[in-house]
Scaffold this motif. Structure first.
Motif, PDB file in Angstrom:
ATOM      1  N   THR A 166     -13.235   1.395   2.041  1.00 32.71           N
ATOM      2  CA  THR A 166     -12.502   2.454   1.838  1.00 32.71           C
ATOM      3  C   THR A 166     -13.170   3.785   2.103  1.00 32.71           C
ATOM      4  O   THR A 166     -12.633   4.717   2.427  1.00 32.71           O
ATOM      5  CB  THR A 166     -11.981   2.510   0.265  1.00 32.71           C
ATOM      6  N   LEU A 190     -14.536   5.010  -0.114  1.00 37.25           N
ATOM      7  CA  LEU A 190     -14.636   6.320  -1.198  1.00 37.25           C
ATOM      8  C   LEU A 190     -16.034   6.236  -1.990  1.00 37.25           C
ATOM      9  O   LEU A 190     -16.296   7.290  -2.480  1.00 37.25           O
ATOM     10  CB  LEU A 190     -13.378   5.552  -2.365  1.00 37.25           C
ATOM     11  N   ILE A 205     -10.107   9.327  -6.775  1.00 36.15           N
ATOM     12  CA  ILE A 205     -10.319   7.985  -6.372  1.00 36.15           C
ATOM     13  C   ILE A 205      -9.608   6.804  -6.653  1.00 36.15           C
ATOM     14  O   ILE A 205      -8.995   6.131  -5.996  1.00 36.15           O
ATOM     15  CB  ILE A 205     -11.870   7.860  -6.385  1.00 36.15           C
ATOM     16  N   GLN A 252      -6.303   6.828  -5.249  1.00 38.27           N
ATOM     17  CA  GLN A 252      -6.190   6.101  -3.925  1.00 38.27           C
ATOM     18  C   GLN A 252      -6.267   4.495  -4.074  1.00 38.27           C
ATOM     19  O   GLN A 252      -5.352   3.754  -3.392  1.00 38.27           O
ATOM     20  CB  GLN A 252      -7.406   6.496  -3.048  1.00 38.27           C
ATOM     21  N   HIS A 275      -2.945   3.361  -5.489  1.00 39.22           N
ATOM     22  CA  HIS A 275      -1.753   3.464  -4.087  1.00 39.22           C
ATOM     23  C   HIS A 275      -2.022   2.188  -3.336  1.00 39.22           C
ATOM     24  O   HIS A 275      -0.918   1.754  -2.797  1.00 39.22           O
ATOM     25  CB  HIS A 275      -1.924   4.911  -3.469  1.00 39.22           C
ATOM     26  N   ALA A 276      -3.240   1.974  -2.887  1.00 32.49           N
ATOM     27  CA  ALA A 276      -3.229   0.716  -2.166  1.00 32.49           C
ATOM     28  C   ALA A 276      -2.721  -0.535  -2.681  1.00 32.49           C
ATOM     29  O   ALA A 276      -2.519  -1.252  -1.869  1.00 32.49           O
ATOM     30  CB  ALA A 276      -5.151   0.784  -1.676  1.00 32.49           C
TER      31      ALA A 276
END
Length: 340
Positions: free
Chosen positions: A181, A183, A205, A208, A211-212
Motif C-alpha cells: 500500500t 502507507l 491510514i 484507506q 476502504h480497501a
C-alpha cells in the motif's frame, strides 16, 4: 489513602528539623545555638510549610536530595500531640475506551516463585464508564522469565525497542492482499499492547485500509437497520442522513463489513523485522450479536496519538492473539512468532 499518625516521636523529629541542632565535635568544642519557639497555627499547613523553609534555610537538601526531588507531605496538627497527612501519589490514566484514577503504591510482588521487590503499581479507586463494568477480561496466558514452546510455532522475529516508554518499535509497510500500500513505505512507529482490544492507527491510514476491505461507518448501518415504512420525502431525508453518517467517524473509530462477504475480502499484513505477519478476514473481523441483528466489525480503528508520542500504530489483542509476543526486557526487544 494511607495515613501516618505520629505522636511524641514525630514531634521530636520535627523539632530536630525545624530548629538548629546542638551538637559536639570530636574535640569536645561546644557550639551553642539558641532555640526559638514557633507558635503553631492549627488552621493551616504550618508544619509542611515550615519543613520546606527549613530545607531551604539550613541546606538539608544536601543530604536529602535536590528540593524538586523531595516529596513534601503537608501535616495537620492535632492538640500538639499528633501530626498526620496523606501519603499517596495520585495516578490518572486515560484509555481509548475508559479511564481510571487512584494512587501509586509499592510492595513486594510474588509471581509463582519469582519475587519482585519494591514494585510500584497503581491502586485503582475509581473506574468511570461502562468499559470496566461490562467487559470480561479473560483468556490467554502470561509467562514470566522465559517462553513456553507449546505456545508458538517456528522462530521468533525480533525488533529492537525504539522508545522505552512503550514497547515501541519500527514497523514496515502495510499490505492489502499481496499488494503493497505504501502507507508505511517510509516506516511507521508501532507498539504492541494487551490493553488495547483492537488494532489502531492514524485516521487517514486506517480509513484507506477499511476502504480497501469494504468497510463502512457504523452509524450508516444503524440507520439502515432501523428503516420503517416511510414516504418518499422521509426516504430522501433518511438517505441524506445515511450519506452524512458514512462521512462521520464512528464514536469509537470502528467500521463494519458485510458478514456474508468474508470469503471475498483480502488479507491485511504488516511487515515487522523484514517478515510479513498476515491477518485473514476471519481474524480481523469481529462478529457482534447473533442472528439478524449481528454485525461484523473491522478491528482496524482510528486513533490519533499526538506528537511527540505519535503518530503510532497499536497492535492490540487481535494481533497478539494470532502471534505469540515476547517482551524481552533484558535485550530491549520485542519478538513475534505464529501462535500455536
Amino acid at each position: 489513602m494511607g495515613t501516618i499518625i505520629k505522636t511524641t516521636t514525630v514531634t521530636l523529629f520535627l523539632c530536630l528539623l525545624l530548629f538548629p541542632i546542638v551538637f559536639s565535635t570530636p574535640n569536645e568544642r561546644l557550639i551553642r545555638i539558641g532555640l526559638k519557639k514557633i507558635k503553631i497555627d492549627r488552621n493551616n499547613r504550618l508544619a509542611g510549610e515550615a519543613l520546606k523553609a527549613s530545607i531551604r534555610k539550613y541546606g538539608l537538601h544536601e543530604n536529602l536530595g535536590e528540593p524538586e526531588d523531595i516529596d513534601i507531605v503537608a501535616l495537620k496538627n492535632y492538640l500538639d500531640a499528633q501530626y498526620f497527612g496523606e501519603i499517596g501519589k495520585r495516578a490518572d490514566i486515560q484509555y481509548g475506551t475508559g479511564a481510571i484514577s487512584g494512587f501509586f503504591s509499592e510492595d513486594h510482588v510474588t509471581v509463582g516463585e519469582l519475587v519482585v521487590k519494591h514494585q510500584e503499581f497503581i491502586e485503582s479507586t475509581r473506574e468511570p464508564g461502562i468499559t470496566f463494568l461490562v467487559a470480561k477480561f479473560d483468556g490467554g496466558e502470561v509467562v514470566f522469565g522465559g517462553m513456553d514452546p507449546k505456545h508458538y510455532k517456528g522462530e521468533h522475529t525480533y525488533v529492537p525497542v525504539t522508545h522505552k516508554g512503550y514497547w515501541q518499535f519500527d514497523m514496515g509497510d502495510v499490505l492489502i492482499g499481496d499488494q503493497t500500500t505504501g502507507l508505511c513505505a517510509g516506516g511507521c512507529s508501532a507498539i504492541v499492547d494487551s490493553g488495547t482490544s483492537l488494532l489502531t492507527g492514524p485516521t487517514a491510514i486506517i480509513a484507506q485500509v477499511n476502504h480497501a476491505i469494504g468497510a463502512s461507518g457504523v452509524m450508516a448501518v444503524v440507520w439502515a437497520q432501523n428503516q420503517l415504512k416511510l414516504n418518499q420525502t422521509q426516504e430522501r431525508i433518511l438517505e441524506y442522513l445515511n450519506q452524512l453518517c458514512e462521512r462521520l467517524p464512528s464514536p469509537m473509530g470502528e467500521s463494519v463489513v458485510d458478514c456474508d462477504g468474508l470469503s471475498s475480502m483480502p488479507s491485511v499484513s504488516f511487515t515487522i523485522g523484514g517478515k510479513i505477519f498476515e491477518l485473514t478476514p476471519e481474524q480481523y473481523v469481529l462478529e457482534v450479536g447473533e442472528g439478524e441483528v449481528a454485525q461484523c466489525i473491522s478491528v482496524f480503528a482510528a486513533l490519533d496519538v499526538p506528537p511527540p508520542r505519535g503518530p503510532l500504530w497499536i497492535l492490540g489483542d487481535v494481533f497478539m492473539g494470532q502471534f505469540h509476543t515476547v517482551f524481552d526486557h533484558g535485550n530491549l526487544q520485542v519478538g513475534f512468532a505464529e501462535a500455536a
